[in-house]
Design a protein around this motif. Structure first.
Motif, PDB file in Angstrom:
ATOM      1  N   THR A  20       0.670  -1.219  -0.147  1.00  0.00           N
ATOM      2  CA  THR A  20      -0.112  -0.022   0.014  1.00  0.00           C
ATOM      3  C   THR A  20       0.903   1.096   0.004  1.00  0.00           C
ATOM      4  O   THR A  20       0.600   2.168  -0.752  1.00  0.00           O
ATOM      5  N   GLY A  21       1.964   1.193   0.852  1.00  0.00           N
ATOM      6  CA  GLY A  21       2.776   2.267   0.894  1.00  0.00           C
ATOM      7  C   GLY A  21       3.613   2.435  -0.403  1.00  0.00           C
ATOM      8  O   GLY A  21       3.866   3.851  -0.826  1.00  0.00           O
ATOM      9  N   ARG A  22       4.034   1.627  -0.928  1.00  0.00           N
ATOM     10  CA  ARG A  22       4.723   1.585  -2.123  1.00  0.00           C
ATOM     11  C   ARG A  22       3.976   2.241  -3.246  1.00  0.00           C
ATOM     12  O   ARG A  22       4.284   3.020  -4.038  1.00  0.00           O
ATOM     13  N   ASN A  23       2.717   1.547  -3.426  1.00  0.00           N
ATOM     14  CA  ASN A  23       1.924   2.320  -4.463  1.00  0.00           C
ATOM     15  C   ASN A  23       1.597   3.702  -4.382  1.00  0.00           C
ATOM     16  O   ASN A  23       1.272   4.264  -5.179  1.00  0.00           O
ATOM     17  N   ALA A  24       1.187   3.885  -3.038  1.00  0.00           N
ATOM     18  CA  ALA A  24       1.151   5.240  -2.829  1.00  0.00           C
ATOM     19  C   ALA A  24       2.223   6.462  -3.282  1.00  0.00           C
ATOM     20  O   ALA A  24       2.118   7.528  -3.691  1.00  0.00           O
ATOM     21  N   ALA A  25       3.366   5.762  -2.794  1.00  0.00           N
ATOM     22  CA  ALA A  25       4.565   6.751  -3.196  1.00  0.00           C
ATOM     23  C   ALA A  25       4.777   6.971  -4.534  1.00  0.00           C
ATOM     24  O   ALA A  25       4.947   7.763  -5.256  1.00  0.00           O
ATOM     25  N   LEU A  26       4.713   5.661  -5.257  1.00  0.00           N
ATOM     26  CA  LEU A  26       4.636   5.856  -6.760  1.00  0.00           C
ATOM     27  C   LEU A  26       3.674   6.634  -7.427  1.00  0.00           C
ATOM     28  O   LEU A  26       3.906   7.222  -8.561  1.00  0.00           O
ATOM     29  N   ALA A  27       2.430   6.933  -6.799  1.00  0.00           N
ATOM     30  CA  ALA A  27       1.294   7.865  -7.219  1.00  0.00           C
ATOM     31  C   ALA A  27       1.430   9.407  -6.703  1.00  0.00           C
ATOM     32  O   ALA A  27       0.591  10.005  -7.269  1.00  0.00           O
ATOM     33  N   ALA A  28       2.511   9.693  -6.042  1.00  0.00           N
ATOM     34  CA  ALA A  28       2.736  11.024  -5.771  1.00  0.00           C
ATOM     35  C   ALA A  28       2.994  11.978  -6.948  1.00  0.00           C
ATOM     36  O   ALA A  28       3.373  11.746  -8.161  1.00  0.00           O
ATOM     37  N   GLU A  29       2.441  13.261  -6.579  1.00  0.00           N
ATOM     38  CA  GLU A  29       2.741  14.382  -7.618  1.00  0.00           C
ATOM     39  C   GLU A  29       4.238  14.325  -7.903  1.00  0.00           C
ATOM     40  O   GLU A  29       4.918  14.515  -7.135  1.00  0.00           O
ATOM     41  N   HIS A  30       4.466  14.555  -9.445  1.00  0.00           N
ATOM     42  CA  HIS A  30       5.646  14.753 -10.069  1.00  0.00           C
ATOM     43  C   HIS A  30       6.475  13.615  -9.558  1.00  0.00           C
ATOM     44  O   HIS A  30       7.914  14.098  -9.289  1.00  0.00           O
ATOM     45  N   GLY A  31       6.190  12.510  -9.167  1.00  0.00           N
ATOM     46  CA  GLY A  31       7.065  11.561  -9.031  1.00  0.00           C
ATOM     47  C   GLY A  31       7.460  10.699 -10.138  1.00  0.00           C
ATOM     48  O   GLY A  31       7.448  11.084 -11.495  1.00  0.00           O
ATOM     49  N   TRP A  32       8.001   9.465 -10.060  1.00  0.00           N
ATOM     50  CA  TRP A  32       8.617   8.641 -11.026  1.00  0.00           C
ATOM     51  C   TRP A  32       7.637   8.446 -12.310  1.00  0.00           C
ATOM     52  O   TRP A  32       8.023   8.270 -13.320  1.00  0.00           O
ATOM     53  N   LEU A  33       6.293   8.223 -11.843  1.00  0.00           N
ATOM     54  CA  LEU A  33       5.263   8.006 -13.115  1.00  0.00           C
ATOM     55  C   LEU A  33       5.181   9.332 -13.967  1.00  0.00           C
ATOM     56  O   LEU A  33       4.323   9.191 -14.710  1.00  0.00           O
ATOM     57  N   THR A  34       5.703  10.324 -13.568  1.00  0.00           N
ATOM     58  CA  THR A  34       5.365  11.525 -14.318  1.00  0.00           C
ATOM     59  C   THR A  34       6.363  11.818 -15.263  1.00  0.00           C
ATOM     60  O   THR A  34       6.112  12.946 -16.079  1.00  0.00           O
ATOM     61  N   LEU A  35       7.373  11.103 -15.257  1.00  0.00           N
ATOM     62  CA  LEU A  35       8.569  11.546 -16.328  1.00  0.00           C
ATOM     63  C   LEU A  35       8.002  11.401 -17.724  1.00  0.00           C
ATOM     64  O   LEU A  35       7.686  10.540 -18.103  1.00  0.00           O
ATOM     65  N   THR A  36       8.331  12.538 -18.484  1.00  0.00           N
ATOM     66  CA  THR A  36       7.846  12.606 -19.872  1.00  0.00           C
ATOM     67  C   THR A  36       8.975  12.945 -20.877  1.00  0.00           C
ATOM     68  O   THR A  36       8.740  12.654 -22.179  1.00  0.00           O
ATOM     69  N   SER A  37      10.068  13.271 -20.305  1.00  0.00           N
ATOM     70  CA  SER A  37      11.195  13.704 -21.335  1.00  0.00           C
ATOM     71  C   SER A  37      12.706  13.391 -20.623  1.00  0.00           C
ATOM     72  O   SER A  37      12.641  13.644 -19.233  1.00  0.00           O
ATOM     73  N   PHE A  38      13.558  13.299 -21.240  1.00  0.00           N
ATOM     74  CA  PHE A  38      15.001  13.267 -20.779  1.00  0.00           C
ATOM     75  C   PHE A  38      15.888  14.189 -21.892  1.00  0.00           C
ATOM     76  O   PHE A  38      15.801  13.350 -22.911  1.00  0.00           O
ATOM     77  N   GLN A  39      16.512  15.245 -21.412  1.00  0.00           N
ATOM     78  CA  GLN A  39      17.061  15.893 -22.729  1.00  0.00           C
ATOM     79  C   GLN A  39      18.320  16.381 -22.230  1.00  0.00           C
ATOM     80  O   GLN A  39      18.447  17.205 -21.196  1.00  0.00           O
ATOM     81  N   TRP A  40      19.419  16.327 -23.059  1.00  0.00           N
ATOM     82  CA  TRP A  40      20.897  16.856 -22.593  1.00  0.00           C
ATOM     83  C   TRP A  40      20.771  18.372 -23.078  1.00  0.00           C
ATOM     84  O   TRP A  40      20.156  18.802 -24.026  1.00  0.00           O
ATOM     85  N   LEU A  41      21.337  19.260 -22.277  1.00  0.00           N
ATOM     86  CA  LEU A  41      21.450  20.654 -22.493  1.00  0.00           C
ATOM     87  C   LEU A  41      22.738  20.910 -23.445  1.00  0.00           C
ATOM     88  O   LEU A  41      23.717  20.264 -23.229  1.00  0.00           O
ATOM     89  N   GLU A  42      22.586  21.696 -24.403  1.00  0.00           N
ATOM     90  CA  GLU A  42      23.678  22.128 -25.251  1.00  0.00           C
ATOM     91  C   GLU A  42      24.294  23.501 -24.730  1.00  0.00           C
ATOM     92  O   GLU A  42      23.809  24.160 -23.879  1.00  0.00           O
ATOM     93  N   SER A  43      25.510  23.896 -25.495  1.00  0.00           N
ATOM     94  CA  SER A  43      25.991  24.909 -25.104  1.00  0.00           C
ATOM     95  C   SER A  43      25.464  26.304 -25.418  1.00  0.00           C
ATOM     96  O   SER A  43      25.709  27.255 -25.051  1.00  0.00           O
ATOM     97  N   ALA A  44      24.727  26.252 -26.864  1.00  0.00           N
ATOM     98  CA  ALA A  44      24.160  27.394 -27.245  1.00  0.00           C
ATOM     99  C   ALA A  44      22.536  27.320 -26.683  1.00  0.00           C
ATOM    100  O   ALA A  44      21.994  26.352 -26.584  1.00  0.00           O
ATOM    101  N   PRO A  45      22.221  28.674 -26.213  1.00  0.00           N
ATOM    102  CA  PRO A  45      20.639  28.637 -25.790  1.00  0.00           C
ATOM    103  C   PRO A  45      19.753  27.770 -26.825  1.00  0.00           C
ATOM    104  O   PRO A  45      19.703  28.473 -27.997  1.00  0.00           O
ATOM    105  N   ALA A  46      18.771  27.021 -26.599  1.00  0.00           N
ATOM    106  CA  ALA A  46      17.954  26.416 -27.352  1.00  0.00           C
ATOM    107  C   ALA A  46      16.616  26.008 -26.900  1.00  0.00           C
ATOM    108  O   ALA A  46      16.702  25.641 -25.637  1.00  0.00           O
ATOM    109  N   ALA A  47      15.586  25.977 -27.677  1.00  0.00           N
ATOM    110  CA  ALA A  47      14.423  25.359 -27.113  1.00  0.00           C
ATOM    111  C   ALA A  47      14.486  24.017 -27.021  1.00  0.00           C
ATOM    112  O   ALA A  47      15.409  23.166 -27.562  1.00  0.00           O
ATOM    113  N   VAL A  48      13.693  23.251 -26.151  1.00  0.00           N
ATOM    114  CA  VAL A  48      13.633  22.000 -25.755  1.00  0.00           C
ATOM    115  C   VAL A  48      12.220  21.435 -25.908  1.00  0.00           C
ATOM    116  O   VAL A  48      11.419  22.319 -26.158  1.00  0.00           O
ATOM    117  N   GLU A  49      12.200  20.045 -26.038  1.00  0.00           N
ATOM    118  CA  GLU A  49      10.397  19.751 -26.193  1.00  0.00           C
ATOM    119  C   GLU A  49       9.877  19.781 -24.832  1.00  0.00           C
ATOM    120  O   GLU A  49      10.734  19.455 -23.812  1.00  0.00           O
TER     121      GLU A  49
END
Length: 278
Positions: A20-49
């Protein structure tokens, strides 16, 4: 009723509370189940997805330039981002940096992360279907045969072992503090796994077994009790859990050390998640 039945019931009840505690922790706001992208930053300022603003890094500092119209605010203070801000992290550190979207402007959090000595951002979106459709992680039925006693053999000094991670561009290091040694059901020989130290003297083992890629993810991890004075430990594989990378491709979770394998199917603990991002 046998004399051991109450103890078995107590173990089952404790496991159910753990789930019960494990499932509640996973369902937390902005937790691991909310990841929608992983993007490296570049040296020049640029838009990201999936996030407004212009993002960049000089290798030491991460920089974000945005206007008030972009709707970004600082997670820590709620102050609007109007201009250029910067942040500095050490390797493996993360910062929930800015947020935007939704009725209150906090639906999406942008996490700044330093991985493999490079800056990246991850978006954490509370509207992600991985979160909104989450019910519980599927598991094997509780099996008392997978509650095992073992021993911990500490090293004189920790040993850093290079490992891979769920992201092929990110290497990791496993700081091994000793071996957890035990016998698995159905095997005539001892199993020996490298262990990492956790808070208050507890341990963690990350392992492969013969269920991987079939009923379970490619690897799982298990928290191990703090060793007793005589070195004995308890391993309850019913509490084996998935890393975040089992739910989303945007994790940088550590793989097991080479050889951290159990040569039998560990049909206990968490299974492959339903509805994960592929």
């Amino acid at each position: 009723m046998s004399a051991t039945a109450p103890a078995s019931n107590a173990l089952l009840e404790r496991w159910q509370r753990f789930r019960t505690g494990r499932n509640a922790a996973l369902a937390a706001e902005h937790g691991w189940l909310t990841l929608t992208s992983f993007q490296w930053l570049e040296s020049a300022p640029a838009a990201v997805e999936l996030a407004p603003g212009l993002w960049s890094t000089d290798g030491t500092t991460a920089t974000l330039t945005a206007s008030a119209a972009d709707g970004l605010t600082l997670v820590e203070t709620g102050a609007p981002v109007d201009g250029t801000i910067s942040a500095t992290l050490q390797d493996e550190e993360s910062l929930m940096w800015v947020q935007f979207g939704g009725a209150d402007g906090t639906e999406v959090v942008v996490e700044l992360a330093m991985r493999a000595d490079k800056y990246a951002i991850r978006t954490r979106d509370d509207s992600s279907p991985v979160l909104t459709e989450f019910d519980a992680v599927p598991t094997f039925e509780y099996n008392p045969d997978w509650v095992l006693e073992g021993r911990f053999e500490a090293y004189p000094e920790p040993v850093d072992v290079p490992i891979g991670t769920a992201n092929p561009l990110v290497d990791g290091v496993h700081r091994s503090v000793g071996d957890v040694v035990f016998r698995a059901p159905g095997l005539p020989h001892e199993i020996r796994l490298y262990a990492e130290a956790e808070k208050l003297g507890a341990l963690t083992v990350t392992f492969h077994d013969e269920t991987n890629g079939n009923t379970t993810d490619e690897w799982r991890k298990l928290a191990v009790s703090r060793p007793r004075p005589n070195g004995s430990v308890m391993l309850d594989f019913n509490r084996a859990i998935n890393y975040p990378s089992a739910f989303t491709p945007y994790g940088t979770c550590p793989m097991p050390v080479a050889g951290n394998s159990i040569d039998i199917a560990v049909e206990a603990g968490e299974k492959l998640p339903a509805g994960r991002i592929v």
